[in-house]
Each structure stands twice: as structure tokens, then as C-alpha cells.
Design a protein around this motif. Structure first.
Motif, PDB file in Angstrom:
ATOM      1  N   ALA A  29       0.811  -1.219   0.000  1.00 10.67           N
ATOM      2  CA  ALA A  29       0.000   0.000   0.000  1.00 10.67           C
ATOM      3  C   ALA A  29       0.844   1.269   0.000  1.00 10.67           C
ATOM      4  CB  ALA A  29      -0.921  -0.001   1.221  1.00 10.67           C
ATOM      5  N   ASN A  30       2.143   1.127  -0.123  1.00 10.57           N
ATOM      6  CA  ASN A  30       3.012   2.311  -0.141  1.00 10.57           C
ATOM      7  C   ASN A  30       2.698   3.159  -1.374  1.00 10.57           C
ATOM      8  OD1 ASN A  30       5.410   4.040  -0.568  1.00 10.57           O
ATOM      9  ND2 ASN A  30       6.293   2.841   1.097  1.00 10.57           N
ATOM     10  N   PRO A  31       2.463   4.458  -1.192  1.00 16.32           N
ATOM     11  CA  PRO A  31       2.102   5.321  -2.328  1.00 16.32           C
ATOM     12  C   PRO A  31       3.103   5.278  -3.479  1.00 16.32           C
ATOM     13  CG  PRO A  31       1.749   6.475  -0.257  1.00 16.32           C
ATOM     14  CD  PRO A  31       2.444   5.202   0.082  1.00 16.32           C
ATOM     15  N   ILE A  32       4.390   5.070  -3.180  1.00 18.21           N
ATOM     16  CA  ILE A  32       5.391   5.030  -4.251  1.00 18.21           C
ATOM     17  C   ILE A  32       5.126   3.876  -5.209  1.00 18.21           C
ATOM     18  CG2 ILE A  32       7.867   4.812  -4.767  1.00 18.21           C
ATOM     19  CD1 ILE A  32       8.478   6.002  -2.090  1.00 18.21           C
ATOM     20  N   GLY A  87      14.284   6.191   2.691  1.00 20.13           N
ATOM     21  CA  GLY A  87      14.844   6.416   4.011  1.00 20.13           C
ATOM     22  C   GLY A  87      15.277   7.852   4.189  1.00 20.13           C
ATOM     23  N   THR A  88      16.078   8.082   5.202  1.00 21.93           N
ATOM     24  CA  THR A  88      16.645   9.395   5.488  1.00 21.93           C
ATOM     25  C   THR A  88      18.155   9.239   5.554  1.00 21.93           C
ATOM     26  OG1 THR A  88      14.692   9.986   6.779  1.00 21.93           O
ATOM     27  CG2 THR A  88      16.658  11.332   7.111  1.00 21.93           C
ATOM     28  N   ASN A  89      18.874  10.119   4.853  1.00 23.42           N
ATOM     29  CA  ASN A  89      20.324   9.960   4.813  1.00 23.42           C
ATOM     30  C   ASN A  89      21.031  10.666   5.967  1.00 23.42           C
ATOM     31  OD1 ASN A  89      20.523  12.699   4.088  1.00 23.42           O
ATOM     32  ND2 ASN A  89      20.785  12.263   1.915  1.00 23.42           N
ATOM     33  N   THR A  90      22.330  10.645   5.939  1.00 23.38           N
ATOM     34  CA  THR A  90      23.160  11.214   6.998  1.00 23.38           C
ATOM     35  C   THR A  90      22.849  12.677   7.266  1.00 23.38           C
ATOM     36  OG1 THR A  90      24.931   9.697   6.342  1.00 23.38           O
ATOM     37  CG2 THR A  90      25.564  11.560   7.722  1.00 23.38           C
ATOM     38  N   PHE A  91      22.392  13.385   6.240  1.00 21.86           N
ATOM     39  CA  PHE A  91      22.158  14.825   6.349  1.00 21.86           C
ATOM     40  C   PHE A  91      20.702  15.169   6.637  1.00 21.86           C
ATOM     41  CE2 PHE A  91      25.576  13.826   3.405  1.00 21.86           C
ATOM     42  CZ  PHE A  91      26.645  14.486   3.992  1.00 21.86           C
ATOM     43  N   GLY A  92      19.880  14.138   6.839  1.00 23.31           N
ATOM     44  CA  GLY A  92      18.466  14.375   7.113  1.00 23.31           C
ATOM     45  C   GLY A  92      17.629  14.494   5.867  1.00 23.31           C
ATOM     46  N   GLY A  93      18.223  14.236   4.694  1.00 24.90           N
ATOM     47  CA  GLY A  93      17.482  14.331   3.433  1.00 24.90           C
ATOM     48  C   GLY A  93      16.709  13.074   3.115  1.00 24.90           C
ATOM     49  N   ARG A  94      15.575  13.252   2.471  1.00 23.14           N
ATOM     50  CA  ARG A  94      14.767  12.116   2.043  1.00 23.14           C
ATOM     51  C   ARG A  94      15.482  11.386   0.915  1.00 23.14           C
ATOM     52  NH1 ARG A  94       8.353  12.884   0.765  1.00 23.14           N
ATOM     53  NH2 ARG A  94       8.358  13.125   3.029  1.00 23.14           N
ATOM     54  N   VAL A  95      15.439  10.051   0.945  1.00 24.82           N
ATOM     55  CA  VAL A  95      16.175   9.223  -0.010  1.00 24.82           C
ATOM     56  C   VAL A  95      15.247   8.295  -0.773  1.00 24.82           C
ATOM     57  CG1 VAL A  95      17.753   7.239  -0.150  1.00 24.82           C
ATOM     58  CG2 VAL A  95      18.361   9.202   1.266  1.00 24.82           C
ATOM     59  N   PHE A  96      15.499   8.164  -2.071  1.00 22.65           N
ATOM     60  CA  PHE A  96      14.968   7.043  -2.844  1.00 22.65           C
ATOM     61  C   PHE A  96      16.141   6.492  -3.635  1.00 22.65           C
ATOM     62  CE2 PHE A  96      13.669   5.045  -6.768  1.00 22.65           C
ATOM     63  CZ  PHE A  96      12.746   4.105  -6.315  1.00 22.65           C
ATOM     64  N   MET A  97      16.370   5.197  -3.516  1.00 20.41           N
ATOM     65  CA  MET A  97      17.476   4.558  -4.228  1.00 20.41           C
ATOM     66  C   MET A  97      16.993   3.276  -4.877  1.00 20.41           C
ATOM     67  SD  MET A  97      20.692   4.400  -5.075  1.00 20.41           S
ATOM     68  CE  MET A  97      21.553   3.082  -5.968  1.00 20.41           C
ATOM     69  N   ASN A 132       6.734   8.017  -9.784  1.00 21.29           N
ATOM     70  CA  ASN A 132       6.178   8.074  -8.423  1.00 21.29           C
ATOM     71  C   ASN A 132       7.229   8.525  -7.423  1.00 21.29           C
ATOM     72  OD1 ASN A 132       3.803   7.069  -9.477  1.00 21.29           O
ATOM     73  ND2 ASN A 132       3.970   5.054  -8.535  1.00 21.29           N
ATOM     74  N   ALA A 133       8.440   7.980  -7.557  1.00 20.73           N
ATOM     75  CA  ALA A 133       9.507   8.291  -6.612  1.00 20.73           C
ATOM     76  C   ALA A 133       9.892   9.759  -6.665  1.00 20.73           C
ATOM     77  CB  ALA A 133      10.725   7.418  -6.894  1.00 20.73           C
ATOM     78  N   VAL A 134       9.895  10.338  -7.851  1.00 22.79           N
ATOM     79  CA  VAL A 134      10.200  11.774  -7.975  1.00 22.79           C
ATOM     80  C   VAL A 134       9.171  12.593  -7.204  1.00 22.79           C
ATOM     81  CG1 VAL A 134      10.301  13.726  -9.577  1.00 22.79           C
ATOM     82  CG2 VAL A 134      11.451  11.576 -10.150  1.00 22.79           C
ATOM     83  N   TYR A 147       7.306  11.551  -4.692  1.00 19.18           N
ATOM     84  CA  TYR A 147       7.516  11.269  -3.270  1.00 19.18           C
ATOM     85  C   TYR A 147       8.661  12.116  -2.721  1.00 19.18           C
ATOM     86  CZ  TYR A 147       9.764   8.882   0.660  1.00 19.18           C
ATOM     87  OH  TYR A 147      10.390   8.624   1.850  1.00 19.18           O
ATOM     88  N   GLU A 148       9.769  12.143  -3.449  1.00 15.58           N
ATOM     89  CA  GLU A 148      10.938  12.893  -3.004  1.00 15.58           C
ATOM     90  C   GLU A 148      10.632  14.381  -2.825  1.00 15.58           C
ATOM     91  OE1 GLU A 148      14.907  11.295  -3.235  1.00 15.58           O
ATOM     92  OE2 GLU A 148      13.327  10.908  -1.803  1.00 15.58           O
ATOM     93  N   LEU A 149       9.777  14.900  -3.684  1.00 20.23           N
ATOM     94  CA  LEU A 149       9.419  16.317  -3.633  1.00 20.23           C
ATOM     95  C   LEU A 149       8.295  16.613  -2.641  1.00 20.23           C
ATOM     96  CD1 LEU A 149       9.556  17.024  -7.467  1.00 20.23           C
ATOM     97  CD2 LEU A 149      11.052  18.068  -5.745  1.00 20.23           C
ATOM     98  N   GLY A 150       7.769  15.564  -2.016  1.00 23.43           N
ATOM     99  CA  GLY A 150       6.674  15.762  -1.074  1.00 23.43           C
ATOM    100  C   GLY A 150       5.352  16.048  -1.758  1.00 23.43           C
ATOM    101  N   LEU A 151       5.236  15.619  -3.015  1.00 26.78           N
ATOM    102  CA  LEU A 151       4.013  15.841  -3.786  1.00 26.78           C
ATOM    103  C   LEU A 151       3.146  14.584  -3.777  1.00 26.78           C
ATOM    104  CD1 LEU A 151       5.579  17.603  -6.917  1.00 26.78           C
ATOM    105  CD2 LEU A 151       4.470  18.698  -4.945  1.00 26.78           C
TER     106      LEU A 151
END
Length: 290
Positions: free
Chosen positions: A179-182, A232-242, A262-264, A266-270
Motif C-alpha cells: 500500500a506504499n504510495p510510491i 529512508g533518510t540519509n546522513t544529512f536528514g534528506g529524504r532518499v529514494f534509491m 512516483n519516486a520523484v 515522493y521525493e518532492l513531497g508531492l
């Protein structure tokens, strides 16, 4: 009378402030997000696949994009002009392999990462940089780990490897993430040409969310299943998709295209698009690795 004029002045100031605030909110709402793609690999034709993804984002999803490429060609490991574009980027997408960029260019990537903005990576970006031991920029060899929760470079203690160029990968949605939106509109099972990367047992880093699992088909050695996409969240607190997928033939697959779009978002918070705008025509050759 003075009180009356003072009252009127307050009303005018309040009106102007309110209008300015509404205008600012409206401008922000209507502002197109800027996605900057940073490409440079010897093998997967990222300088050709990424522009096609970028064009779809602009045409169908209301975004602005910039695609940066290694110069003078994809085999140039020491120059990606235009990285200052990252200063205004809302999302940075990396598809790199074994670069050795000069400090001035690395500084733009460093500043972007430290801003805590989102980062997205494809396949060989796990080993984006390849500086010699003892080099002043050697720490960048671990870009995959500190930026994307992936193994820190190729091989080594992380045992980051693959199961042979003649193999391919069956991909399936991890049931708990159905059910993950991505994964909206992404087929539950599909096949890609990418030979499976081994990232386990230590990666993705703890705290990452695995989305898709890959099973090697016709591997050249004993194989285990490995995650092929995560957030996830990286070392700098940024949202990650890999994703460790990214072979040019992967981009011909509609489930993979849908995942990327979809991932783009998600990354942008859209909000993830519920309506698919249709398959993107991507026909790009694979190059034998240098």
C-alpha cells in the motif's frame, strides 16, 4: 481624529501584509519544482535515459528539469559542468559511476547534501566516485552510503557485487509495502534486465524502508534475494529514494517507469499521481562497461 487615521493606517498595513502573504503563498504553490539530474557513467547510457525521464516530468507532470552530463563525453570522469544548478534544485537525481570530480564541483554536491534536500539515485551511484587511496577527496568514495543508504562503493568489506552480466532480475513488491504510495500502479511482479546487485547483509542502512525485492535469474554464482529499491533518510536528514535497477532496458518496462515517476513525486513531497500519463518511449543502447 488622530486615532481614526491611526486606525485606518493599521487597516491598510494589515491589508497589504495579508495580500503579500497570500501572494507569497500563491507564488510558492504555483512554483514548478526544479529537478536536477546529474549523469556520468561508462555503461548505462544515463545521459540518454535521464533526459527522457526529465522530458516526461516537464510535459506531463508540471516540473522544471535540468540534465547535467559529463564532458566532453560520458567517459570523462573529471568534469560535469553546470553543477551550480544544484543551488536552486528541489531534488537532485544522481546516476553516476566512478567519477573523480575536482573540489570545486564536489563543493556544489556537498552543499546540496548538507541542505537536507531530497536525493535520488540509480544503480551505479552506489559507487559514484572512485578516488585513489589517500586522495584528499577519498571520502567521496562512500557517497552511496552517506547520501543514499547504500553500500559505500564497490566490493570491499560490504561485499557489494552482482551475479553476472548474463543474469537478469525478477522483481516483486515486498508484501508489507503493497500500500506504499510510491508503488501506486506498479505491477506486483515484473522482470528487468539489470543483473541483481548484492547489497545485503549490511545495506540498505538500518532504518531504510525496503520496497521491492529482486531475485537473480540465471546467476553465475549462488545467489540470495536482495532489495532493489528503498527509501529512508540519509546522513544529512534528506529524504532518499534509491534503486539498484537502471539498465537501459529496465527503462522500457512500464512498471519501472511508473516507479521512477512516483519516486520523484515522493521525493518532492508531492501527491503521487493516481492517473498514469502513459508509457514513455525509451529506447537507449547499453554499453559494455569500461
Amino acid at each position: 481624529m488622530k486615532k481614526f487615521f491611526a486606525y485606518l493606517l493599521c487597516l491598510v498595513i494589515a491589508s497589504v501584509t495579508s495580500a503579500s502573504s497570500l501572494f507569497a503563498q500563491s507564488s510558492k504553490k504555483n512554483k514548478k519544482p526544479l529537478v536536477v539530474f546529474v549523469t556520468g557513467d561508462h555503461e548505462y547510457s544515463s545521459e540518454e535515459t535521464m533526459p527522457l525521464i526529465a522530458a516526461a516530468l516537464e510535459k506531463d507532470y508540471g516540473m522544471k528539469t535540468i540534465v547535467l552530463k559529463a564532458s566532453p563525453d560520458y567517459n570523462s570522469e573529471e568534469n560535469i559542468p553546470g553543477l551550480e544548478a544544484l543551488e536552486k534544485a528541489d531534488l537532485a537525481v544522481f546516476f553516476l559511476r566512478w567519477r573523480r570530480l575536482p573540489p570545486g564541483q564536489l563543493a556544489y554536491i556537498d552543499a546540496y547534501l548538507k541542505s537536507g534536500k531530497p536525493v535520488m539515485g540509480f544503480r551505479t551511484t552506489t559507487h559514484a566516485f572512485h578516488f585513489p587511496e589517500g586522495h584528499a577527496s577519498e571520502k567521496w568514495n562512500a557517497f552511496g552510503e552517506f547520501a543514499l543508504n547504500a553500500p559505500p562503493g564497490w566490493g570491499g568489506a560490504a561485499k557489494h557485487t552482482h551475479y553476472g552480466h548474463e543474469s537478469s532480475t525478477d522483481v516483486s513488491i515486498i508484501p508489507e509495502q503493497a500500500a506504499n504510495p510510491i508503488l501506486t500502479g506498479v505491477a506486483g511482479n515484473f522482470h528487468v534486465r539489470s543483473w541483481l546487485y548484492r547489497v545485503l547483509p549490511d545495506y540498505p542502512v538500518k532504518g531504510s524502508t525496503w520496497l521491492l525485492m529482486g531475485k537473480a535469474v540465471n546467476p553465475d554464482k549462488e545467489a540470495i534475494e536482495n532489495p532493489v529499491a528503498w527509501t529512508g533518510t540519509n546522513t544529512f536528514g534528506g529524504r532518499v529514494f534509491m534503486t539498484t535497477m537502471g539498465h537501459p532496458e529496465d527503462f522500457t518496462q512500464e512498471p519501472f517507469q511508473r516507479l521512477v515517476i512516483n519516486a520523484v513525486h515522493y521525493e518532492l513531497g508531492l501527491k503521487i499521481p493516481q492517473k498514469w500519463k502513459g508509457k514513455i518511449n525509451i529506447q537507449v543502447p547499453y554499453r559494455v562497461a569500461k
